[in-house]
Design an enzyme around this catalytic site. Sequence first.
Site, short mmCIF file in Angstrom:
data_model
loop_
_atom_site.label_atom_id
_atom_site.label_comp_id
_atom_site.label_asym_id
_atom_site.label_seq_id
_atom_site.Cartn_x
_atom_site.Cartn_y
_atom_site.Cartn_z
N ASP A 162 14.92 -1.34 -0.97
CA ASP A 162 13.95 -1.17 -0.95
C ASP A 162 13.55 -3.00 -1.37
O ASP A 162 13.59 -3.30 -2.14
CB ASP A 162 13.69 -0.06 -1.98
CG ASP A 162 12.43 0.56 -2.48
OD1 ASP A 162 11.43 -0.38 -2.19
OD2 ASP A 162 12.46 1.05 -2.87
N HIS A 187 10.06 -2.60 -1.65
CA HIS A 187 9.27 -2.55 -3.27
C HIS A 187 7.83 -3.45 -2.52
O HIS A 187 7.26 -3.40 -3.51
CB HIS A 187 9.46 -2.91 -4.35
CG HIS A 187 8.87 -0.93 -5.64
ND1 HIS A 187 8.27 -1.24 -6.27
CD2 HIS A 187 9.62 -0.18 -4.91
CE1 HIS A 187 7.99 0.15 -6.48
NE2 HIS A 187 8.94 0.41 -6.29
N GLU A 209 5.93 5.82 0.85
CA GLU A 209 5.17 6.45 -0.69
C GLU A 209 4.27 5.90 -1.65
O GLU A 209 3.61 6.74 -2.26
CB GLU A 209 6.34 5.67 -1.65
CG GLU A 209 6.37 4.40 -1.71
CD GLU A 209 7.44 3.72 -2.88
OE1 GLU A 209 7.42 3.76 -4.16
OE2 GLU A 209 7.95 3.86 -2.21
N HIS A 265 10.00 10.32 0.08
CA HIS A 265 10.07 9.15 -1.48
C HIS A 265 10.09 10.77 -2.86
O HIS A 265 9.86 11.84 -2.45
CB HIS A 265 8.96 8.93 -1.30
CG HIS A 265 8.87 7.95 -2.85
ND1 HIS A 265 8.15 8.09 -4.01
CD2 HIS A 265 8.88 7.05 -3.45
CE1 HIS A 265 7.96 7.37 -4.80
NE2 HIS A 265 8.71 6.58 -3.98
#
Length: 380
Positions: free
Chosen positions: A182, A184, A234, A283
């Site tokens: 991830d 992010h 997400e 997610h």
Amino acid sequence: MKITKLETFLVPPRTCLLRMGTDEGIIGWGEPVLEGRAHTVAAAVAEFADYLVGQDPLRIEQHWQVLTKGGFYRGGPVLSSAVAGVDQALWDIAGKVHGVPVHRLLGGPVRDRVRLYAHLDAESGDLAEQAAQRVEAGFTAVKTSAPVQHRALDSPAAVRRLVDDVATIRDAVGTEVDVAVDLHGRLSLPAARRVLPLLEPLLPLFAEEPVVPEQSAQLAQIVDATSIPIATGERLYSRWDFAPVLSAGVAVVQPDASHAGGISEVRRIAAQAELHDATLAPHCPLGPIALAACLQLGFAVPNFLIQEQVLAGGPYDTTAGLGYLADTSVFSSRDGYIKLLTGPGLGIEIDEKAVIRAAELGHRWRTPQVHHDDGSRAEW
């Protein structure tokens, strides 16, 4: 049947639960929340009550259309998250009315179990030990994150740290266990083009959100720069948001059933992804109702890949959320999978007394604010 009341409960560690009552005594539960903005979403749900109270709860699509488009101003994470929780509760009621789990109403199950992955906490160290513990617990896939303070153009040492972290995990779990990464939204386009090829020999399951959603136009260049499947979604909230990233060639879409319009919209996003040969990995860093909604989708969606969860392990561990269930055995996993949920509606039973007690404590969880060493804001 008519909807009689909507009640929201802000409960630890950072979520919001919705109880939807009806005049026939059938209760629907949802989880309308945006992490760090739970109070705001709860206020939006309260505004929805002006329309919903007195309505037939079985007109799910009609209500979805009114709530998403009838207010003139559309979209955004707060509104979409409020709609998502309402939508979950409506599907929960519909399943209970018909005496079947939601996946039956979505066309019936296409699989008998749903695969899960567990998080690792990259900031706490001991990644090899954490990974080994997750595998020992039965998980066949784990996910780690990029360093929080990754810069747009970072040092060779910082780049190497991320690559070495993933290599440490791969060495610990071998090649029979999947490792996802991830990012992010912490990388820039040039940083992603540098880092991802270095990760390729480690064969990640996917690399998630290499850039922030505002830079989604860059995803096609990132997809072209690596053989690693790219995942994102997400922080996207509708099928319209997903259209350009799917056209860019992402391999995995990650809508959140508590953010992206609920079960109704995530099912449509999955079908949209199928047109692009992409898979669904919802997610879900939230509580038991959100996870139940995701699982119902996972059982019914043909192009489902894997399910995130934080009820067992990782930096966002919300094991306390299991206390809101009357029976936690529905989430018992074996060999990294949860078997088909057979109970009516979302397939879970909420312990209302536990929810009410927890709501008395409440929470004011806010997104952590992190900074680079020069004081400038960093992506969390």
